[in-house]
Design an enzyme around this catalytic site. Structure first.
Site: not given
Ligand SMILES: [Zn+2]
Length: 291
Positions: A61, A87, A89, A101, A114, A196
Site C-alpha cells: 500500500h 509511511h 501517501h 490525505e 505519517h 485512515t
Molecule cells: Zn497514513
C-alpha cells in the site's frame, strides 16, 4: 484505495469503525480552526540523526520505515508517545500529482508523511492500537519545488527501487527524521480522529504540521512510480478521501497561515496588473493604442 479485496466504499462492511463519526483524514478549514496560542510546541526526542539499521518495506500500500522506540513525542497535554513507523501517501494516477490525505481549505498537497506513535503507558503498539487513548500521528504535507532536490530525501528515495515488489524490504542506515520534516516544527493543527486505513480505529490524536516539506518534481515522480502493489500495478493515489468533521473542533497554535508564499505570488500578480493598468492609462493619455 483497495485494502485486501475491499475498496474504500466497502470498508465499513468488514470494519464498522470506518463509518464512525470521528474519522480521518479531514479537510482542515482554516476559517473554522480554533486558535489556541497556549498549545505548546510538540517535544520531539530522538528525531535527529540516528545511526542504526531501519527497515524500509513495500507493504503493498505504501513504503513504511520502522522507527526505534528511542524516538518519542510529547503532546501539549503531557502525554508521551513512542514512535512505531512512518509511511507516505501520494498521488500519481491519471497524471494527478496530488495525493495528501489531509487537505487545507480543499487543497490537496502532493504527498503526506505519517509518523505513527503509540501512548507510552502501553507496552507495545499492539496493546495500544485498540485503547481509546492509544495512538498519535505526526503528519506533514509536501509541496513541489521544481528544480531543487531535497537532499535529506536522497537516501530514502534511492532505496525505493530495491523494494519494487510488495513484501520486499531494504535497510536504511542513518535516519534523520528531523531533517525529513518541515523546518518549522512549532506550528500545527490538532484534532481527534482515526486511522485512515482499516480498521479505522478512532483513537488517534492527530498533529498536522503547518509548514511543508519541499521535494523536487523528480523526487515526487520517483516516490509515485517506484512501487508495485499485490495486483502488480504501480501504487498510485494511496489516500483516503476526506471524512466529515461532524462535531469535532480543530485547534491550531498559530494564527497566520503558512502560505505566505502564495501571498507573495498574489502580491506579485497584483503589482503586475497595477503596472499594466498604468501603462495602458499612460498610452491612452497620449492618444495612442497601448499595443
Ligand atoms: Zn497514513
Amino acid at each position: 484505495p483497495l485494502i485486501g479485496e475491499l475498496d474504500e466504499a466497502h470498508w465499513p462492511r468488514k470494519y464498522p469503525a470506518c463509518e464512525g463519526n470521528r474519522q480521518s483524514p479531514i479537510d482542515l478549514q482554516t476559517k473554522k480552526v480554533h486558535y489556541k496560542p497556549s498549545m505548546k510546541a510538540l517535544s520531539l526526542v530522538g528525531y535527529e540523526a540516528q545511526a542504526g539499521e531501519f527497515s524500509m518495506t513495500n507493504n503493498g500500500h505504501t513504503v513504511q520505515i520502522s522507527l526505534p522506540s528511542t524516538m518519542r513525542m510529547t503532546a501539549p497535554d503531557g502525554t508521551q508517545y513512542v514512535a512505531q513507523q512512518m509511511h507516505f501517501h501520494w498521488g500519481g494516477a491519471y497524471s494527478e500529482i496530488s495525493g495528501s490525505e489531509h487537505t487545507i481549505d480543499g487543497v490537496r498537497y502532493v504527498t503526506e508523511v505519517h509518523v505513527v506513535h503509540y501512548n507510552s503507558k502501553y507496552q507495545s503498539y499492539d496493546e495500544a492500537q485498540t485503547a481509546p487513548d492509544g495512538l498519535a500521528v505526526l503528519a506533514a504535507l509536501f509541496e513541489v519545488r521544481d528544480y531543487a532536490e531535497n537532499t535529506y530525501y536522497s537516501n530514502f528515495i534511492s532505496h525505493l527501487k530495491d523494494i519494487r515488489y510488495p513484501g520486499q524490504s531494504t535497510v536504511l542506515s542513518d535516519l534523520d527524521l528531523q531533517d525529513m520534516l518541515p523546518e518549522n516544527l512549532h506550528s500545527y493543527y490538532s484534532y481527534w480522529g482515526s486511522l485512515t486505513t482499516p480498521p479505522c480505529t478512532e483513537n488517534v490524536h492527530w498533529f498536522v504540521l503547518a509548514d511543508t516539506v519541499k521535494l523536487s518534481r523528480t523526487q515526487v515522480w520517483k516516490l509515485q512510480n517506484s512501487l508495485l502493489n499485490h495486483q502488480n500495478k504501480t501504487i498510485h493515489n494511496d489516500y483516503r478521501r476526506t471524512q466529515p468533521l461532524n462535531h469535532r473542533v480543530v485547534e491550531a497554535n498559530f494564527k497566520f497561515l503558512p502560505n505566505s508564499e502564495l501571498h507573495f505570488y498574489l502580491n506579485n500578480i497584483d503589482n503586475n496588473l497595477e503596472y499594466l493598468r498604468r501603462f495602458i492609462e499612460q498610452k491612452k493619455a497620449k492618444g495612442k493604442r497601448p499595443w
